[in-house]
Write a protein that holds these residues in place. Sequence first.
Motif, short mmCIF file in Angstrom:
data_model
loop_
_atom_site.label_atom_id
_atom_site.label_comp_id
_atom_site.label_asym_id
_atom_site.label_seq_id
_atom_site.Cartn_x
_atom_site.Cartn_y
_atom_site.Cartn_z
N GLU A 109 0.84 -1.19 0.00
CA GLU A 109 0.00 0.00 0.00
C GLU A 109 0.88 1.25 0.00
O GLU A 109 2.01 1.23 0.49
N VAL A 110 0.36 2.32 -0.55
CA VAL A 110 1.06 3.59 -0.60
C VAL A 110 0.50 4.47 0.52
O VAL A 110 -0.72 4.61 0.66
N VAL A 111 1.39 5.04 1.31
CA VAL A 111 0.99 5.94 2.39
C VAL A 111 1.35 7.35 1.96
O VAL A 111 2.50 7.62 1.61
N ILE A 112 0.36 8.23 1.97
CA ILE A 112 0.56 9.61 1.53
C ILE A 112 0.19 10.53 2.69
O ILE A 112 -0.82 10.34 3.36
N GLY A 113 1.02 11.53 2.88
CA GLY A 113 0.73 12.56 3.88
C GLY A 113 1.02 13.92 3.29
O GLY A 113 1.98 14.08 2.53
N GLN A 141 15.73 6.72 6.46
CA GLN A 141 15.81 7.94 5.65
C GLN A 141 14.47 8.68 5.58
O GLN A 141 14.41 9.88 5.81
N PHE A 142 13.41 7.98 5.23
CA PHE A 142 12.14 8.70 5.08
C PHE A 142 11.58 9.11 6.44
O PHE A 142 10.84 10.08 6.54
N PHE A 143 12.00 8.41 7.50
CA PHE A 143 11.50 8.75 8.83
C PHE A 143 11.94 10.15 9.23
O PHE A 143 11.18 10.88 9.87
N MET A 144 13.15 10.54 8.83
CA MET A 144 13.59 11.89 9.20
C MET A 144 12.78 12.94 8.46
O MET A 144 12.60 14.05 8.96
N HIS A 145 12.23 12.63 7.31
CA HIS A 145 11.36 13.59 6.63
C HIS A 145 10.06 13.78 7.42
O HIS A 145 9.56 14.89 7.51
N ILE A 146 9.55 12.71 7.96
CA ILE A 146 8.34 12.81 8.77
C ILE A 146 8.60 13.61 10.03
O ILE A 146 7.83 14.50 10.39
N LEU A 151 8.25 17.48 -2.50
CA LEU A 151 7.82 16.09 -2.45
C LEU A 151 8.95 15.25 -1.85
O LEU A 151 10.09 15.32 -2.30
N CYS A 152 8.62 14.49 -0.82
CA CYS A 152 9.59 13.57 -0.21
C CYS A 152 9.07 12.15 -0.44
O CYS A 152 7.88 11.88 -0.25
#
Length: 133
Positions: A64-68, A127-132, A80-81
């Motif tokens: 699944e794709v999670v978008i925020g 990596q993506f966690f730091m964007h959140i 866009l990250c």
Amino acid sequence: MNEVITFIRAHQQEAVEDLQTLLRQPSISAQNIGLKPCARMLRDQMVKDGITDTQILATEGGPEVVIGKLTNPDATKTLLCYGHYDVQPPDPLDLWNKPPFEPYIEKTEIHPDGAIFARGSADDKGQFFMHIK
């Protein structure tokens, strides 16, 4: 910039704990293991961190794709990250010093301050966690 650094220092331990929680969740796309729970965990983390406009979208045959979205009405540009929460199978298991979905922090020669080791900590949950955050 000082406010940002102060915020990071004040919330660093919480961020490390949140990341370790995410790393404990297997999400092995090649074996279809743990993908749906991980997507929900990720969405919940985004909401906890103030990204309340979120969606989980089904895909054909994939995770699944999670978008925020965070929206600033005064913004003139869009950022866009991207990141992926699925990981590769941890085989062969005997090459791991500890179980792959049990994160731990260890100091090494190239990480003298310590680094988190677990499946997905470098590709790509970390990596993506730091964007959140």
